[in-house]
Scaffold this active site. Structure first.
Site, PDB file in Angstrom:
ATOM      1  N   HIS A  43       0.830  -1.201   0.000  1.00 43.20           N
ATOM      2  CA  HIS A  43       0.000   0.000   0.000  1.00 43.20           C
ATOM      3  C   HIS A  43       0.862   1.248   0.000  1.00 43.20           C
ATOM      4  CE1 HIS A  43       1.054  -0.535   4.260  1.00 43.20           C
ATOM      5  NE2 HIS A  43       0.949   0.790   4.353  1.00 43.20           N
ATOM      6  N   HIS A 133       5.269   6.460  -0.349  1.00 46.69           N
ATOM      7  CA  HIS A 133       6.166   5.317  -0.472  1.00 46.69           C
ATOM      8  C   HIS A 133       5.359   4.033  -0.307  1.00 46.69           C
ATOM      9  CE1 HIS A 133       5.798   6.113   3.835  1.00 46.69           C
ATOM     10  NE2 HIS A 133       5.908   4.794   3.984  1.00 46.69           N
TER      11      HIS A 133
END
Length: 202
Positions: A43, A133
């Site tokens: 994710h 990220h």
């Protein structure tokens, strides 16, 4: 992690979902045989700091102005090693013109979930603090031990089909489009980081 979080999760049917999950669960940990890192779903965290006592997570998701799935492209530009437990090894996500829709999506999530609808505060946060990220390793291991294996880890990524920073490698799967936004109670222990609400980008 403070409060609850909103995650952008790649489509489960996409090749990159399976690839990232395999990297997280087996390939990356195999480089550190003494570690037993926790499992988590691939994710990008769109925002944290959402009040932990929020009464209706699904209603919050329903209130956010989401861009269309085709307008949100997550592209990996580098492999980073960090101090933080949840950022020990991450794939940096472009957040300029290459991160199509990612900043817009995070700003919308921040505005509704944290800033009480204040667009100016949400945009300032996105501009100054948002560093998108995709984590590959949660661990308390010293970052120097991870840095020592950077070349091996980059090779693992290449062999898995992810060529970070390359937009023209026809064989690479270093990006995804669309996905779902998950509401995750990240103020709880990692074992309890399961979504309590979801909303797909359409």
């Amino acid at each position: 992690m403070p409060g609850s979080s909103l995650w952008l999760v790649p489509p489960p049917s996409s090749p990159i979902y399976k690839t990232l999950q395999t990297l997280i669960d087996s390939i990356i940990p195999s480089r550190f045989p003494n570690l037993q890192p926790p499992h988590f779903v691939p994710h990008v965290t769109l925002t944290s700091d959402i009040p932990a006592d929020l009464a209706d997570p699904q209603a919050l998701l329903g209130s956010i102005d989401l861009p269309s799935a085709g307008d949100v492209v997550v592209h990996f530009e580098a492999l980073d090693v960090g101090e933080a437990f949840v950022k020990k090894l991450t794939l940096r996500v472009e957040n300029d013109d290459g991160g199509v829709g990612v900043v817009e999506l995070a700003t919308s999530c921040r505005r509704k979930g944290v800033e009480g609808g204040d667009t100016k505060k949400a945009e300032e946060w996105a501009r100054k603090k948002f560093m998108p990220h995709c984590s590959l390793l949660y661990s308390g291991i010293d970052l120097t031990k991870v840095e020592e294996k950077r070349e091996q880890l980059l090779q693992d990524l290449r062999e898995a089909g992810i060529a970070v920073g390359s937009k023209d490698d026809k064989g690479s799967i270093n990006a995804w489009t669309g996905g779902s936004v998950w509401f995750v109670p990240t103020h709880k222990s990692i074992e309890e980081w399961s979504p309590v609400a979801k909303r797909p980008l359409v």
